[in-house]
Design an enzyme around this catalytic site. Structure first.
Site: not given
Ligand code: NAD
Length: 241
Positions: A147-149
């Site tokens: 994930y970090a990468a």
């Molecule tokens: P989440 O898992 O609640 O939602 C992610 C959404 O992305 C889901 O609806 C899923 O169906 C969709 N998704 C996954 N793979 C997909 C694909 N191949 N094609 C289309 N849609 C796809 O995640 P979140 O917490 O809302 O995170 C959203 C973003 O924020 C992500 O990129 C995550 O890495 C980043 N982020 C989250 C956090 C956290 O603490 N929640 C912190 C830092 C960064």
């Protein structure tokens, strides 16, 4: 007048969590149209919101979607590359499959969506691309090598596109948001014994809410940030300090 009036936005991963909240905030601010791109259909309903079931890894489907918008002469003003996944484990427990899945969605997905949409923005002469990175991409985190990468890679792409998409006078800005730990379903797999010390180490004393990230995305999407390009905005309550 809202900050998104007349703007058309594409938000990946818009069915739940942070992406869903970004869609809500854009619509509240008067967006002309918001496309939520996700593997699932979200529950949010709004006249100007369209759920598009699409995997960001499926190049043909992306091209079909973009082709439809081009046919309708609908310019995309804002792209939020938000879809992302985790497959956590200490490095010796990360299988090739776990590595590939995270690299694919978090890097290739961002690359493919941007490759499809950025040329339209450059032809229009304007646009805003927002990549959702993570505090983990800046500082690392135990158990998140893969994930970090990807989240560091997203920052590299952000800096590159901030230079590449502004060539020939195009005003296409690219920025990233580095959220701290945000209360969404993504954190469901993180045990409370890990989350509590994070709250304690955060100067603001809490986890983030999806709205904290959505408000930052609104700033970067709107004309309020018209001279902000190639920036990584930390939204983490000060956890990085
Ligand atoms: P989440 O898992 O609640 O939602 C992610 C959404 O992305 C889901 O609806 C899923 O169906 C969709 N998704 C996954 N793979 C997909 C694909 N191949 N094609 C289309 N849609 C796809 O995640 P979140 O917490 O809302 O995170 C959203 C973003 O924020 C992500 O990129 C995550 O890495 C980043 N982020 C989250 C956090 C956290 O603490 N929640 C912190 C830092 C960064």
């Amino acid at each position: 007048m809202g900050k998104m009036t007349n703007k058309i936005a594409v938000v990946t991963g818009g069915a739940r969590g942070i992406g869903q909240e970004i869609c809500r905030v854009f619509l509240r601010e008067g967006a002309r149209k918001v496309y939520s791109i996700d593997m699932n259909i979200g529950e949010e309903q709004h006249e100007q919101l369209e759920h598009v079931v699409l995997n960001v890894l499926e190049r043909n489907d992306i091209e079909r979607f973009i082709g439809k918008l081009a046919e309708l002469n609908l310019p995309i003003d804002v792209l939020v590359n938000n879809a992302g996944i985790t497959r956590d484990g200490l490095i010796h427990n990360i299988s090739s499959e776990m590595w590939d899945q995270v690299i694919d969605v978090n890097l290739k997905g961002v690359f493919q969506m941007t490759q499809a949409i950025a040329p339209m923005m450059m032809n229009q002469g304007q646009g805003s691309i927002i990549n959702i990175s993570s505090i983990v991409g800046l500082y690392g985190n135990i158990g998140q090598t893969n994930y970090a990468a990807t989240k560091s890679g997203v920052i590299g792409m952000t800096y590159t596109w901030a230079k590449e998409f502004t060539r020939k006078g195009a005003y296409v800005r690219t920025n990233a948001i580095a959220p701290g730990f945000i209360h969404t379903e993504m954190l469901d797999s993180v045990p409370e014994k890990v989350l509590q010390p994070i709250r304690e180490r955060t100067p603001l004393g809490r986890l983030g809410k999806p709205a904290d990230i959505a408000n930052a995305a609104l700033f970067l999407a709107s004309d309020d940030s018209s001279f902000v390009n190639g920036h990584v905005l930390s939204v983490d309550g000060g956890l990085r300090l």
